[in-house]
Design a protein around this motif. Structure first.
Motif, PDB file in Angstrom:
ATOM      1  N   PRO A  59       0.838  -1.202   0.000  1.00 54.55           N
ATOM      2  CA  PRO A  59       0.000   0.000   0.000  1.00 54.55           C
ATOM      3  C   PRO A  59       0.871   1.249   0.000  1.00 54.55           C
ATOM      4  N   ILE A  60       0.333   2.355  -0.464  1.00 53.01           N
ATOM      5  CA  ILE A  60       1.118   3.576  -0.637  1.00 53.01           C
ATOM      6  C   ILE A  60       1.819   3.987   0.653  1.00 53.01           C
ATOM      7  N   ALA A  61       1.146   3.878   1.786  1.00 58.35           N
ATOM      8  CA  ALA A  61       1.734   4.302   3.064  1.00 58.35           C
ATOM      9  C   ALA A  61       2.978   3.499   3.421  1.00 58.35           C
ATOM     10  N   GLU A  62       3.117   2.310   2.823  1.00 63.13           N
ATOM     11  CA  GLU A  62       4.262   1.453   3.124  1.00 63.13           C
ATOM     12  C   GLU A  62       5.197   1.282   1.929  1.00 63.13           C
ATOM     13  N   TYR A  63       4.880   1.909   0.822  1.00 67.38           N
ATOM     14  CA  TYR A  63       5.639   1.700  -0.419  1.00 67.38           C
ATOM     15  C   TYR A  63       7.005   2.377  -0.300  1.00 67.38           C
ATOM     16  N   PRO A  64       8.102   1.656  -0.491  1.00 67.27           N
ATOM     17  CA  PRO A  64       9.438   2.256  -0.371  1.00 67.27           C
ATOM     18  C   PRO A  64       9.676   3.317  -1.450  1.00 67.27           C
ATOM     19  N   VAL A  65      10.148   4.474  -1.029  1.00 67.19           N
ATOM     20  CA  VAL A  65      10.358   5.579  -1.971  1.00 67.19           C
ATOM     21  C   VAL A  65      11.403   5.215  -3.025  1.00 67.19           C
ATOM     22  N   ARG A  88      -4.734  -0.011  -9.429  1.00 71.84           N
ATOM     23  CA  ARG A  88      -4.612  -1.313  -8.790  1.00 71.84           C
ATOM     24  C   ARG A  88      -4.034  -1.091  -7.392  1.00 71.84           C
ATOM     25  N   ALA A  89      -4.767  -1.472  -6.373  1.00 71.63           N
ATOM     26  CA  ALA A  89      -4.276  -1.327  -5.007  1.00 71.63           C
ATOM     27  C   ALA A  89      -2.972  -2.088  -4.835  1.00 71.63           C
ATOM     28  N   GLY A  90      -2.010  -1.447  -4.194  1.00 70.35           N
ATOM     29  CA  GLY A  90      -0.739  -2.091  -3.913  1.00 70.35           C
ATOM     30  C   GLY A  90       0.303  -1.956  -4.994  1.00 70.35           C
ATOM     31  N   LEU A  91      -0.085  -1.499  -6.156  1.00 68.35           N
ATOM     32  CA  LEU A  91       0.852  -1.364  -7.282  1.00 68.35           C
ATOM     33  C   LEU A  91       0.982   0.089  -7.731  1.00 68.35           C
ATOM     34  N   SER A  92       1.030   0.998  -6.774  1.00 69.21           N
ATOM     35  CA  SER A  92       1.029   2.425  -7.114  1.00 69.21           C
ATOM     36  C   SER A  92       2.205   2.816  -8.005  1.00 69.21           C
ATOM     37  N   GLY A  93       3.385   2.274  -7.736  1.00 68.10           N
ATOM     38  CA  GLY A  93       4.538   2.613  -8.564  1.00 68.10           C
ATOM     39  C   GLY A  93       4.350   2.176 -10.006  1.00 68.10           C
ATOM     40  N   TYR A  94       3.918   0.941 -10.172  1.00 62.60           N
ATOM     41  CA  TYR A  94       3.709   0.406 -11.519  1.00 62.60           C
ATOM     42  C   TYR A  94       2.585   1.146 -12.236  1.00 62.60           C
ATOM     43  N   VAL A  95       1.477   1.346 -11.538  1.00 62.05           N
ATOM     44  CA  VAL A  95       0.327   2.026 -12.154  1.00 62.05           C
ATOM     45  C   VAL A  95       0.679   3.450 -12.560  1.00 62.05           C
ATOM     46  N   ALA A  96       1.353   4.177 -11.661  1.00 63.88           N
ATOM     47  CA  ALA A  96       1.742   5.551 -11.978  1.00 63.88           C
ATOM     48  C   ALA A  96       2.665   5.596 -13.187  1.00 63.88           C
ATOM     49  N   SER A  97       3.613   4.672 -13.219  1.00 60.07           N
ATOM     50  CA  SER A  97       4.575   4.663 -14.333  1.00 60.07           C
ATOM     51  C   SER A  97       3.903   4.335 -15.650  1.00 60.07           C
ATOM     52  N   LYS A  98       2.949   3.406 -15.642  1.00 55.80           N
ATOM     53  CA  LYS A  98       2.298   3.010 -16.891  1.00 55.80           C
ATOM     54  C   LYS A  98       1.264   4.042 -17.343  1.00 55.80           C
ATOM     55  N   HIS A  99       0.625   4.755 -16.410  1.00 59.44           N
ATOM     56  CA  HIS A  99      -0.194   5.906 -16.808  1.00 59.44           C
ATOM     57  C   HIS A  99       0.674   6.935 -17.532  1.00 59.44           C
ATOM     58  N   ALA A 100       1.864   7.164 -16.995  1.00 63.07           N
ATOM     59  CA  ALA A 100       2.770   8.139 -17.596  1.00 63.07           C
ATOM     60  C   ALA A 100       3.242   7.710 -18.978  1.00 63.07           C
ATOM     61  N   VAL A 101       3.469   6.408 -19.155  1.00 62.30           N
ATOM     62  CA  VAL A 101       3.867   5.900 -20.474  1.00 62.30           C
ATOM     63  C   VAL A 101       2.808   6.244 -21.512  1.00 62.30           C
ATOM     64  N   LEU A 102       1.542   6.047 -21.168  1.00 62.79           N
ATOM     65  CA  LEU A 102       0.479   6.357 -22.117  1.00 62.79           C
ATOM     66  C   LEU A 102       0.419   7.848 -22.401  1.00 62.79           C
ATOM     67  N   GLY A 103       0.650   8.669 -21.388  1.00 58.57           N
ATOM     68  CA  GLY A 103       0.693  10.111 -21.612  1.00 58.57           C
ATOM     69  C   GLY A 103       1.813  10.509 -22.555  1.00 58.57           C
ATOM     70  N   LEU A 104       2.963   9.886 -22.412  1.00 63.36           N
ATOM     71  CA  LEU A 104       4.081  10.161 -23.313  1.00 63.36           C
ATOM     72  C   LEU A 104       3.745   9.777 -24.752  1.00 63.36           C
ATOM     73  N   VAL A 105       3.113   8.620 -24.910  1.00 66.86           N
ATOM     74  CA  VAL A 105       2.739   8.159 -26.254  1.00 66.86           C
ATOM     75  C   VAL A 105       1.783   9.140 -26.911  1.00 66.86           C
ATOM     76  N   ARG A 106       0.792   9.591 -26.180  1.00 64.81           N
ATOM     77  CA  ARG A 106      -0.190  10.505 -26.754  1.00 64.81           C
ATOM     78  C   ARG A 106       0.433  11.854 -27.105  1.00 64.81           C
ATOM     79  N   SER A 107       1.348  12.336 -26.259  1.00 61.34           N
ATOM     80  CA  SER A 107       2.018  13.597 -26.562  1.00 61.34           C
ATOM     81  C   SER A 107       2.925  13.449 -27.778  1.00 61.34           C
ATOM     82  N   ALA A 108       3.680  12.348 -27.827  1.00 57.97           N
ATOM     83  CA  ALA A 108       4.586  12.123 -28.954  1.00 57.97           C
ATOM     84  C   ALA A 108       3.818  11.960 -30.258  1.00 57.97           C
ATOM     85  N   ALA A 109       2.676  11.293 -30.202  1.00 57.40           N
ATOM     86  CA  ALA A 109       1.874  11.096 -31.412  1.00 57.40           C
ATOM     87  C   ALA A 109       1.429  12.432 -31.986  1.00 57.40           C
TER      88      ALA A 109
END
Length: 256
Positions: free
Chosen positions: A101-107, A152-173
């Protein structure tokens, strides 16, 4: 194999040492593409190389840290110096982070996940987009995730990173509109790979709400080849009018 008279396509694949990356490499090798396969795990990368060469293709491999700007820039320049053109790039390198969970996720784990998944995609775009203009129809495909479009609960790092990937793709397109270069994303759902196995193990060890991850991935898994086939389509001339697309490969699991 490519059709007679068609030029051999030169394609760079990152994260090609296993799972989806290996499946992409094999699919493109069967189509007769000239491949440069990269990964930080060179020993595993050699196994992918051998599988592709068994199909009769000469495949080059190269160590690559996608978080290192100099390393990415040198790899792109190597392709151009060796082959004079770059037709496709598949930005597949990625890590899952941890299940907490985010409160315990290592920075530090969060930062590393963002560096590999997001900064790695950014650097590949930064240096590949100008190089892809050497092709008659350059194509950049980023491997996102259904976690690019849902939480997805518990996968904040992965989810945040993959949301950002899609944002990059849309901007680059948008930046490539009107050129000979296209930028798209493939969003796999749960796919039978070592990464999903590791996520399941981590989720099973948690006593918190992150156990819902196991329910989310309990639907029938896709296979790496399912993702590879979509990537091959987006790299091909048949996808010439696809730009900025986010194509989901999940068997409908995001509809639930």
């Amino acid at each position: 194999m490519t059709h007679t008279g068609e030029p051999v396509r030169t394609v760079l694949v990152t994260g090609a040492a296993g799972g989806i990356g290996t499946a992409i490499a094999l699919t493109l090798a069967r189509q007769g593409c000239r491949l440069l396969l990269t990964d930080h795990n060179v020993a595993a990368l050699r196994d992918t190389q051998q599988q592709c060469q068994a199909l009769g293709q000469h495949i080059e491999i190269r160590a690559l840290d996608v978080t290192c700007e100099e390393n990415v820039a040198e790899t792109i320049q190597h392709v151009l110096a060796r082959h004079g053109r770059l037709d496709g790039v598949v930005s597949n390198a990625g890590v899952a982070g941890v299940v907490q969970p985010i409160a315990e996720y290592p920075v530090d784990v969060f930062a590393r996940t963002m560096a590999v998944n997001t900064t790695g995609t950014f650097l590949c775009l930064k240096y590949a987009l100008p190089a892809l203009r050497t092709s008659d129809s350059g194509s950049f495909v980023a491997i996102g995730s259904t976690s690019s479009i849902r939480g997805r609960a518990g996968l904040s790092g992965y989810v945040a990173s993959k949301h950002a990937v899609l944002g990059l793709v849309r901007s680059a397109a948008l930046e490539t509109v009107g050129s000979n270069v296209r930028v798209n994303a493939v969003l796999p759902g749960p796919t039978q790979t070592a990464m999903i196995d590791a996520i399941n193990v981590m989720a099973g060890q948690s006593d918190t709400a992150v156990n819902q991850i196991q329910r989310a991935v309990s639907a029938p898994y896709g296979q790496p080849a399912d993702v590879a086939n979509m990537v091959a389509f987006l790299l091909s001339p048949q996808a010439r009018h696809c730009n900025g697309a986010a194509l989901v490969v999940d068997g409908g699991s995001t509809l639930a």
